[in-house]
Design a protein around this motif. Structure first.
Motif, short mmCIF file in Angstrom:
data_model
loop_
_atom_site.label_atom_id
_atom_site.label_comp_id
_atom_site.label_asym_id
_atom_site.label_seq_id
_atom_site.Cartn_x
_atom_site.Cartn_y
_atom_site.Cartn_z
N ARG A 20 13.69 -31.05 -64.01
CA ARG A 20 12.45 -30.29 -63.81
C ARG A 20 11.23 -31.20 -63.99
N GLU A 37 12.75 -32.34 -57.02
CA GLU A 37 13.03 -31.24 -56.10
C GLU A 37 11.89 -31.04 -55.10
N THR A 38 10.66 -31.29 -55.51
CA THR A 38 9.52 -31.22 -54.59
C THR A 38 9.66 -32.28 -53.50
N GLN A 61 12.44 -31.29 -51.13
CA GLN A 61 11.98 -30.25 -50.19
C GLN A 61 11.27 -30.90 -49.01
N SER A 80 21.63 -31.15 -48.80
CA SER A 80 21.77 -30.98 -50.25
C SER A 80 22.54 -32.15 -50.83
N TYR A 120 22.78 -29.02 -63.82
CA TYR A 120 21.66 -28.69 -62.94
C TYR A 120 21.78 -27.26 -62.44
N PRO A 121 20.64 -26.59 -62.28
CA PRO A 121 20.67 -25.24 -61.71
C PRO A 121 20.92 -25.31 -60.19
N SER A 126 20.11 -24.87 -56.45
CA SER A 126 18.89 -24.82 -55.65
C SER A 126 19.29 -25.13 -54.22
N PRO A 127 18.38 -24.96 -53.26
CA PRO A 127 18.73 -25.32 -51.88
C PRO A 127 19.04 -26.80 -51.72
N TYR A 128 18.59 -27.64 -52.64
CA TYR A 128 18.71 -29.09 -52.49
C TYR A 128 19.74 -29.72 -53.41
#
Length: 146
Positions: free
Chosen positions: A20, A25-26, A29, A41, A48-49, A51-53
């Motif tokens: 985070r 992740e930004t 994206q 991905s 890790y949670p 996410s789309p990535y």
């Protein structure tokens, strides 16, 4: 090739918190979505949670045989990340001397960043276990350093 570094961070920090804080992740994206809105991905650490990535392994008491096969195949390639860490430490062994590396007394982060850049140069010149495993060719030294 090492493409993204974040830190230094104390070793006892939780992986999800570091993810985070890194803001990767930004960046993912921005760079991992195609013009057709297809999303690429990466397979991530179990901490890790989803996410789309970033896709972590399937977990829980009840997972299907297909999910177990997916976890097994992906864990076999996830170890390639560790190969890169090992390469940095094999080329720059002084980075592994925990008693000599003091986070707030020495520029540990700078040492590692320089080692990462030089490791990438070494990979370009001599290849790597990861590149051979995946059949990838690195950029030229001029491309990388420009």
């Amino acid at each position: 090739m090492i493409a993204h570094l974040f830190g230094p961070i104390e070793g006892r920090r939780h992986d999800a918190g570091m993810l985070r804080e890194s803001g990767i992740e930004t960046q993912m994206q921005r760079y991992m979505t195609t013009q057709n809105n297809e999303v690429y991905s990466v397979y991530g650490d179990p901490a890790y949670p989803i996410s789309p990535y970033i896709i972590p392994p399937f977990r829980g008491c009840v997972i299907t045989a297909q999910q177990m096969r997916f976890n097994k195949k992906m864990s076999a390639v996830r170890v390639s990340v560790e190969w890169t860490f090992g390469k940095v430490l094999s080329l720059f062994a002084f980075l592994d001397y925990k008693k000599n590396q003091k986070l707030y007394l020495q520029p540990v982060g700078k040492y590692y960043r320089v080692a990462a850049i030089l490791t990438n140069c070494h990979t370009i010149l001599y290849g790597s276990e990861t590149g051979k495993f995946f059949g990838l060719c690195p950029p030229t030294l001029d491309e990388y350093l420009s």
